[in-house]
Design an enzyme around this catalytic site. Structure first.
Site, mmCIF file in Angstrom:
data_model
loop_
_atom_site.group_PDB
_atom_site.id
_atom_site.type_symbol
_atom_site.label_atom_id
_atom_site.label_comp_id
_atom_site.label_asym_id
_atom_site.label_seq_id
_atom_site.Cartn_x
_atom_site.Cartn_y
_atom_site.Cartn_z
ATOM 1 N N HIS A 39 -12.315 5.394 5.177
ATOM 2 C CA HIS A 39 -11.545 6.628 5.513
ATOM 3 C C HIS A 39 -12.180 8.086 5.633
ATOM 4 C CE1 HIS A 39 -6.958 5.601 4.724
ATOM 5 N NE2 HIS A 39 -6.865 5.125 5.623
ATOM 6 N N ARG A 41 -9.592 2.874 10.797
ATOM 7 C CA ARG A 41 -7.684 2.969 11.319
ATOM 8 C C ARG A 41 -7.606 3.901 12.551
ATOM 9 N NH1 ARG A 41 -5.840 1.199 6.300
ATOM 10 N NH2 ARG A 41 -7.329 -0.786 5.527
ATOM 11 N N ASP A 87 0.335 -0.904 0.162
ATOM 12 C CA ASP A 87 -0.037 0.024 0.236
ATOM 13 C C ASP A 87 1.230 1.562 0.022
ATOM 14 O OD1 ASP A 87 -3.311 -0.752 0.261
ATOM 15 O OD2 ASP A 87 -2.159 -1.972 1.922
ATOM 16 N N CYS A 113 -5.404 9.833 -2.107
ATOM 17 C CA CYS A 113 -4.357 9.142 -0.824
ATOM 18 C C CYS A 113 -2.765 8.749 -2.110
ATOM 19 C CB CYS A 113 -4.470 8.175 -0.721
ATOM 20 S SG CYS A 113 -5.655 7.329 -1.957
ATOM 21 N N ARG A 134 0.919 -1.610 7.504
ATOM 22 C CA ARG A 134 1.826 -0.553 6.909
ATOM 23 C C ARG A 134 3.008 0.577 7.646
ATOM 24 N NH1 ARG A 134 -2.940 3.005 3.432
ATOM 25 N NH2 ARG A 134 -1.031 3.363 2.493
ATOM 26 N N GLU A 190 -0.381 9.243 1.032
ATOM 27 C CA GLU A 190 -1.519 10.343 1.605
ATOM 28 C C GLU A 190 -1.928 10.094 3.670
ATOM 29 O OE1 GLU A 190 -5.307 12.066 2.028
ATOM 30 O OE2 GLU A 190 -5.757 10.109 1.478
ATOM 31 N N ASP A 191 -1.310 8.792 3.946
ATOM 32 C CA ASP A 191 -1.458 8.040 5.064
ATOM 33 C C ASP A 191 -0.882 7.978 6.426
ATOM 34 O OD1 ASP A 191 -4.232 7.234 4.521
ATOM 35 O OD2 ASP A 191 -3.508 5.366 3.653
HETATM 36 N N1 GLY Z 1 -5.092 -0.213 0.000
HETATM 37 C C1 GLY Z 1 -5.550 0.946 0.555
HETATM 38 C C2 GLY Z 1 -5.524 1.002 2.346
HETATM 39 O O1 GLY Z 1 -6.111 -0.150 2.841
HETATM 40 O O2 GLY Z 1 -5.196 1.457 3.323
#
Ligand code: GLY
Length: 257
Positions: free
Chosen positions: A161, A131, A61, A248, A86, A66-67
């Site tokens: 999100h 998340r 990922d 993202c 991640r 962005e995350d």
């Molecule tokens: N595939 C994007 C996420 O789940 O973070």
């Protein structure tokens, strides 16, 4: 004012990505790479200098830059992502962000992903999702209060999100699917509803006065155009199989020269 966009190449392992609310479909990696390159090219055409980081073969990922971070003018906060698979994405991204902003770090028990953070001026709306947890929202608020930002928590239901459910167009206007969030959480913002036939269309990316919209959402593109924004449509159909939207795949940094 200059605009820098940080992106990362598509991982060849994207078929092993995390999925929250979608069923797994085979992703054509070569096509995903071409779609991502077109996205980067569009950002260049809109005036951004694109720093495209090399793909991470072992981090499926990792193109969703962005995350792992929340960036404002004064600092970049490295998040502690809710998806444990991640968390290793953060290190190399931090090295680049450190060239632009002083870094801060979130700590356990916080979890937060940048896809859950929507900024409208000096207010940051932070999604409470699978998340991102209350401790994450609280740490974000503590890190940003000294710079004059207000952080407001927004429960998210039924999508990955907060920014799967809504995104900020500018001019106090939010594009939203109100089935996944309570629009009352957004105070004085004007809410524009996504067309009912396009419930997944609320994630768009405003770059200056132009809004990037996924090509598969023509009703939403037409709606935003009618509201007065310039619109660019991009085919991200392969990336959407990985639960991607337009926000993202980049971090946008505005810098005063
Ligand atoms: N595939 C994007 C996420 O789940 O973070």
């Amino acid at each position: 004012m200059t605009l820098t966009a940080i992106t990362r190449g598509v991982s060849p392992a994207l078929n092993r990505c995390e999925l929250g609310y979608l069923s797994r479909q085979e992703i054509d990696i070569a096509k995903a790479v071409r779609q991502h390159q077109a996205y980067e090219e569009c950002l260049r055409e809109l005036g951004a200098t694109v720093i495209s980081l090399p793909a991470e073969p072992d981090l499926p990922d990792s193109m969703f830059v962005e995350d792992p971070a929340v960036v404002v003018a004064e600092t970049a906060i490295l998040t502690r992502m809710g998806a444990e698979s991640r968390r290793a994405e953060t290190e190399s991204l931090a090295a680049v962000l450190a060239r632009f902003r002083p870094l801060r770090h979130m700590r356990e028990p916080a979890t937060l992903e940048g896809g859950d953070v929507l900024r409208a001026g000096s207010t940051l709306y932070a999604g409470l999702s699978r998340r991102s947890n209350p401790a994450g929202v609280e740490q974000l608020a503590n890190e940003l209060s000294s710079f004059g930002y207000t952080v407001k928590a927004v429960p998210v239901h039924g999508c990955l999100h907060l920014k799967s459910a809504c995104s900020y167009l500018g001019e106090q206007t939010l594009l939203a699917n109100r089935n996944w969030i309570d629009p009352g959480a957004f105070g004085g913002l004007r809410i524009v509803d996504v067309p009912p036939q396009e419930p997944h269309a609320a994630n768009v990316l405003a770059v200056g006065g132009t809004v990037l919209v996924a090509k598969s959402f023509p009703f939403t593109a037409a709606l935003i155009e009618r509201l007065g924004w310039k619109v660019r449509t991009l085919d991200i159909s392969e990336l959407m199989k990985a639960e991607a939207g337009l926000t993202c795949s980049s971090i946008l940094l505005e810098n005063v020269e």
